[in-house]
Design a protein around this motif. Structure first.
Motif, PDB file in Angstrom:
ATOM      1  N   LYS A  42       0.792  -1.232   0.000  1.00 23.54           N
ATOM      2  CA  LYS A  42       0.000   0.000   0.000  1.00 23.54           C
ATOM      3  C   LYS A  42       0.824   1.282   0.000  1.00 23.54           C
ATOM      4  O   LYS A  42       0.293   2.360  -0.100  1.00 23.54           O
ATOM      5  CB  LYS A  42      -1.006   0.046   1.176  1.00 23.54           C
ATOM      6  N   LYS A  43       2.169   1.188   0.128  1.00 25.21           N
ATOM      7  CA  LYS A  43       3.018   2.388   0.060  1.00 25.21           C
ATOM      8  C   LYS A  43       3.636   2.451  -1.329  1.00 25.21           C
ATOM      9  O   LYS A  43       3.186   3.204  -2.168  1.00 25.21           O
ATOM     10  CB  LYS A  43       4.136   2.341   1.111  1.00 25.21           C
ATOM     11  N   ASN A  44       4.694   1.678  -1.520  1.00 23.19           N
ATOM     12  CA  ASN A  44       5.384   1.669  -2.809  1.00 23.19           C
ATOM     13  C   ASN A  44       4.710   0.752  -3.816  1.00 23.19           C
ATOM     14  O   ASN A  44       4.710   1.023  -4.999  1.00 23.19           O
ATOM     15  CB  ASN A  44       6.837   1.223  -2.644  1.00 23.19           C
ATOM     16  N   MET A  45       4.186  -0.355  -3.358  1.00 24.06           N
ATOM     17  CA  MET A  45       3.629  -1.360  -4.270  1.00 24.06           C
ATOM     18  C   MET A  45       2.145  -1.548  -3.960  1.00 24.06           C
ATOM     19  O   MET A  45       1.788  -2.160  -2.964  1.00 24.06           O
ATOM     20  CB  MET A  45       4.390  -2.672  -4.106  1.00 24.06           C
ATOM     21  N   THR A  46       1.327  -1.008  -4.836  1.00 19.13           N
ATOM     22  CA  THR A  46      -0.123  -1.109  -4.673  1.00 19.13           C
ATOM     23  C   THR A  46      -0.667  -2.185  -5.604  1.00 19.13           C
ATOM     24  O   THR A  46       0.081  -2.772  -6.393  1.00 19.13           O
ATOM     25  CB  THR A  46      -0.784   0.234  -5.020  1.00 19.13           C
ATOM     26  N   ASP A  47      -1.974  -2.413  -5.551  1.00 22.38           N
ATOM     27  CA  ASP A  47      -2.616  -3.336  -6.489  1.00 22.38           C
ATOM     28  C   ASP A  47      -2.344  -2.909  -7.922  1.00 22.38           C
ATOM     29  O   ASP A  47      -2.105  -3.743  -8.790  1.00 22.38           O
ATOM     30  CB  ASP A  47      -4.143  -3.334  -6.285  1.00 22.38           C
ATOM     31  N   ASP A  52      11.210   1.713 -19.119  1.00 22.38           N
ATOM     32  CA  ASP A  52      10.296   1.924 -20.228  1.00 22.38           C
ATOM     33  C   ASP A  52       9.152   0.917 -20.147  1.00 22.38           C
ATOM     34  O   ASP A  52       9.152   0.034 -19.287  1.00 22.38           O
ATOM     35  CB  ASP A  52      11.081   1.759 -21.541  1.00 22.38           C
ATOM     36  N   PHE A  53       8.212   1.026 -21.070  1.00 26.75           N
ATOM     37  CA  PHE A  53       7.035   0.153 -21.067  1.00 26.75           C
ATOM     38  C   PHE A  53       6.771  -0.377 -22.467  1.00 26.75           C
ATOM     39  O   PHE A  53       7.038   0.309 -23.451  1.00 26.75           O
ATOM     40  CB  PHE A  53       5.802   0.937 -20.605  1.00 26.75           C
ATOM     41  N   PRO A  54       6.183  -1.576 -22.537  1.00 26.90           N
ATOM     42  CA  PRO A  54       5.765  -2.082 -23.844  1.00 26.90           C
ATOM     43  C   PRO A  54       4.544  -1.288 -24.317  1.00 26.90           C
ATOM     44  O   PRO A  54       3.949  -0.537 -23.551  1.00 26.90           O
ATOM     45  CB  PRO A  54       5.392  -3.546 -23.555  1.00 26.90           C
ATOM     46  N   LYS A  55       4.187  -1.484 -25.553  1.00 24.41           N
ATOM     47  CA  LYS A  55       2.985  -0.841 -26.098  1.00 24.41           C
ATOM     48  C   LYS A  55       1.778  -1.646 -25.599  1.00 24.41           C
ATOM     49  O   LYS A  55       1.366  -2.615 -26.224  1.00 24.41           O
ATOM     50  CB  LYS A  55       3.019  -0.834 -27.624  1.00 24.41           C
ATOM     51  N   ILE A  56       1.277  -1.267 -24.440  1.00 22.34           N
ATOM     52  CA  ILE A  56       0.122  -1.951 -23.857  1.00 22.34           C
ATOM     53  C   ILE A  56      -0.919  -0.905 -23.480  1.00 22.34           C
ATOM     54  O   ILE A  56      -0.602   0.262 -23.278  1.00 22.34           O
ATOM     55  CB  ILE A  56       0.496  -2.778 -22.597  1.00 22.34           C
ATOM     56  N   ARG A  57      -2.129  -1.352 -23.358  1.00 21.88           N
ATOM     57  CA  ARG A  57      -3.197  -0.469 -22.927  1.00 21.88           C
ATOM     58  C   ARG A  57      -3.120  -0.368 -21.402  1.00 21.88           C
ATOM     59  O   ARG A  57      -3.139  -1.372 -20.699  1.00 21.88           O
ATOM     60  CB  ARG A  57      -4.547  -1.036 -23.342  1.00 21.88           C
ATOM     61  N   MET A  58      -3.019   0.855 -20.931  1.00 24.49           N
ATOM     62  CA  MET A  58      -2.947   1.088 -19.485  1.00 24.49           C
ATOM     63  C   MET A  58      -4.242   1.707 -19.000  1.00 24.49           C
ATOM     64  O   MET A  58      -4.823   2.553 -19.680  1.00 24.49           O
ATOM     65  CB  MET A  58      -1.792   2.027 -19.143  1.00 24.49           C
ATOM     66  N   SER A  59      -4.656   1.284 -17.827  1.00 21.54           N
ATOM     67  CA  SER A  59      -5.830   1.898 -17.205  1.00 21.54           C
ATOM     68  C   SER A  59      -5.442   3.309 -16.761  1.00 21.54           C
ATOM     69  O   SER A  59      -4.249   3.623 -16.653  1.00 21.54           O
ATOM     70  CB  SER A  59      -6.262   1.064 -16.000  1.00 21.54           C
ATOM     71  N   PRO A  60      -6.421   4.156 -16.467  1.00 19.20           N
ATOM     72  CA  PRO A  60      -6.092   5.492 -15.963  1.00 19.20           C
ATOM     73  C   PRO A  60      -5.222   5.432 -14.699  1.00 19.20           C
ATOM     74  O   PRO A  60      -4.299   6.227 -14.540  1.00 19.20           O
ATOM     75  CB  PRO A  60      -7.462   6.109 -15.673  1.00 19.20           C
ATOM     76  N   ALA A  61      -5.493   4.471 -13.837  1.00 17.50           N
ATOM     77  CA  ALA A  61      -4.698   4.336 -12.607  1.00 17.50           C
ATOM     78  C   ALA A  61      -3.258   3.940 -12.927  1.00 17.50           C
ATOM     79  O   ALA A  61      -2.320   4.424 -12.288  1.00 17.50           O
ATOM     80  CB  ALA A  61      -5.337   3.302 -11.678  1.00 17.50           C
ATOM     81  N   GLU A  62      -3.075   3.067 -13.918  1.00 23.96           N
ATOM     82  CA  GLU A  62      -1.727   2.652 -14.307  1.00 23.96           C
ATOM     83  C   GLU A  62      -0.967   3.820 -14.951  1.00 23.96           C
ATOM     84  O   GLU A  62       0.212   4.010 -14.676  1.00 23.96           O
ATOM     85  CB  GLU A  62      -1.795   1.459 -15.268  1.00 23.96           C
ATOM     86  N   SER A  63      -1.647   4.587 -15.770  1.00 22.00           N
ATOM     87  CA  SER A  63      -1.012   5.747 -16.401  1.00 22.00           C
ATOM     88  C   SER A  63      -0.557   6.755 -15.353  1.00 22.00           C
ATOM     89  O   SER A  63       0.479   7.398 -15.508  1.00 22.00           O
ATOM     90  CB  SER A  63      -1.987   6.421 -17.369  1.00 22.00           C
ATOM     91  N   LYS A  64      -1.313   6.851 -14.290  1.00 22.90           N
ATOM     92  CA  LYS A  64      -1.025   7.806 -13.215  1.00 22.90           C
ATOM     93  C   LYS A  64       0.283   7.470 -12.485  1.00 22.90           C
ATOM     94  O   LYS A  64       1.010   8.366 -12.064  1.00 22.90           O
ATOM     95  CB  LYS A  64      -2.203   7.780 -12.231  1.00 22.90           C
ATOM     96  N   ILE A  65       0.600   6.185 -12.341  1.00 16.82           N
ATOM     97  CA  ILE A  65       1.804   5.767 -11.594  1.00 16.82           C
ATOM     98  C   ILE A  65       3.002   5.527 -12.499  1.00 16.82           C
ATOM     99  O   ILE A  65       4.093   5.218 -12.020  1.00 16.82           O
ATOM    100  CB  ILE A  65       1.547   4.489 -10.767  1.00 16.82           C
ATOM    101  N   LYS A  66       2.817   5.677 -13.792  1.00 15.74           N
ATOM    102  CA  LYS A  66       3.844   5.327 -14.788  1.00 15.74           C
ATOM    103  C   LYS A  66       5.201   5.977 -14.516  1.00 15.74           C
ATOM    104  O   LYS A  66       6.236   5.324 -14.640  1.00 15.74           O
ATOM    105  CB  LYS A  66       3.318   5.731 -16.164  1.00 15.74           C
ATOM    106  N   GLU A  67       5.210   7.242 -14.122  1.00 17.28           N
ATOM    107  CA  GLU A  67       6.463   7.976 -13.963  1.00 17.28           C
ATOM    108  C   GLU A  67       7.387   7.370 -12.904  1.00 17.28           C
ATOM    109  O   GLU A  67       8.595   7.289 -13.090  1.00 17.28           O
ATOM    110  CB  GLU A  67       6.157   9.431 -13.608  1.00 17.28           C
ATOM    111  N   LYS A  68       6.831   6.936 -11.782  1.00 19.09           N
ATOM    112  CA  LYS A  68       7.653   6.396 -10.693  1.00 19.09           C
ATOM    113  C   LYS A  68       7.573   4.879 -10.586  1.00 19.09           C
ATOM    114  O   LYS A  68       8.147   4.286  -9.684  1.00 19.09           O
ATOM    115  CB  LYS A  68       7.217   7.013  -9.361  1.00 19.09           C
ATOM    116  N   PHE A  69       6.857   4.253 -11.511  1.00 19.40           N
ATOM    117  CA  PHE A  69       6.582   2.818 -11.439  1.00 19.40           C
ATOM    118  C   PHE A  69       7.826   1.957 -11.240  1.00 19.40           C
ATOM    119  O   PHE A  69       7.913   1.173 -10.300  1.00 19.40           O
ATOM    120  CB  PHE A  69       5.833   2.367 -12.703  1.00 19.40           C
TER     121      PHE A  69
END
Length: 105
Positions: free
Chosen positions: A28-33, A59-76
């Motif tokens: 729930k801090k660094n690693m969420t669902d 980097d990331f593969p060309k995949i469809r990301m949910s809005p929540a996934e897009s939100k964490i992309k920078e620090k993922f």
């Protein structure tokens, strides 16, 4: 060469039951669902060599990301790698010894 054993990590993530992985990783801090979902989506969707490249280049593969996934992309990747190292799942890469040249006949 990667500074981490990405092949070992990928194999572990691919072959460990998802329920066990979630219990092990999500804090729930660094690693969420959302982090866990995105990590598993990446691991399942690419070969080992590409997975290693994604980690190295953050980097990331060309995949469809949910809005929540897009939100964490920078620090993922930073958050994932920190959690995986903290849990002892991600190990430093071991340099492979060069093979000895064949003996002259």
């Amino acid at each position: 060469m990667s500074q981490f054993d990405t092949d070992g990590l990928r194999e572990f993530l691919l072959h460990t039951p998802e329920g066990g992985l979630r219990k092990m990783l999500i804090d729930k801090k660094n690693m969420t669902d959302v982090h866990c979902n995105l990590l598993l989506k990446i691991v399942r969707g690419c070969p080992a060599e590409q997975f290693a490249q994604y980690i190295e280049k953050k980097d990331f593969p060309k995949i469809r990301m949910s809005p929540a996934e897009s939100k964490i992309k920078e620090k993922f990747w930073d958050q994932c790698l920190a959690t995986l190292q903290e849990r002892g799942i991600l190990q430093p890469a071991v340099a492979k010894k060069p093979s000895a040249p064949p003996a002259a006949a």
